[in-house]
Design an enzyme around this catalytic site. Sequence first.
Site, PDB file in Angstrom:
ATOM      1  CB  CYS A 154       6.392  56.263  45.515  1.00  0.00           C
ATOM      2  SG  CYS A 154       6.742  57.644  44.417  1.00  0.00           S
ATOM      3  CG  HIS A 155       2.364  59.250  44.377  1.00  0.00           C
ATOM      4  ND1 HIS A 155       3.564  59.356  43.710  1.00  0.00           N
ATOM      5  CD2 HIS A 155       1.812  60.483  44.369  1.00  0.00           C
ATOM      6  CE1 HIS A 155       3.734  60.610  43.312  1.00  0.00           C
ATOM      7  NE2 HIS A 155       2.694  61.319  43.703  1.00  0.00           N
TER       8      HIS A 155
END
Length: 180
Positions: free
Chosen positions: A112-113
């Site tokens: 994800c991030h």
Amino acid sequence: MTNLNGKTVAFLLKRGVEQPELTEPWAALVAAGARPVLVSEEHGTITALIGDWDRGEDFVVDLTLDEADPADFDALVLPGGTLNSDKIRNNPKAIAFVRAFFDANKPVASICHGPWIMIEAGVVAGRKLTSTTRISTDLRNAGAAWVDAEVVVDANLVTSRSPRDLPAFNRALLAAVANS
């Protein structure tokens, strides 16, 4: 089933980590016999979030960045969560910790991030990877070849887009740790 007995895996995170991106890889590693270790800036607990918004559970920090030595670990996991990743990427000790895994060619798995942290560590140029689409431009600007896929493995680097990709992420993580 993959046997990871004797393998130790660092999870670098802080408040705001996306809970399933911590708990599901952690559980997969434990089920395979590995020992995950929660590393953060300071002792205490870390409060996770669910969907970057809802409060999740609290998790106890095992080691601080001052206590953790990358040489003691077989691999590193960088869970996402917008707040988590944004805060970690601004910590020089955390960035040095991440860079040490790449310098030692140890497996690093990020979702994800999480790849935001790797941008700051200067380790994504020339690498093929994925992430949430929200940071795809950041990764391309840092020299990465970003692709939209549930999991991407580039040598010692494993990346995925979001919690929906966790089954594929976990399989690739276990394979990477098994081969370390």
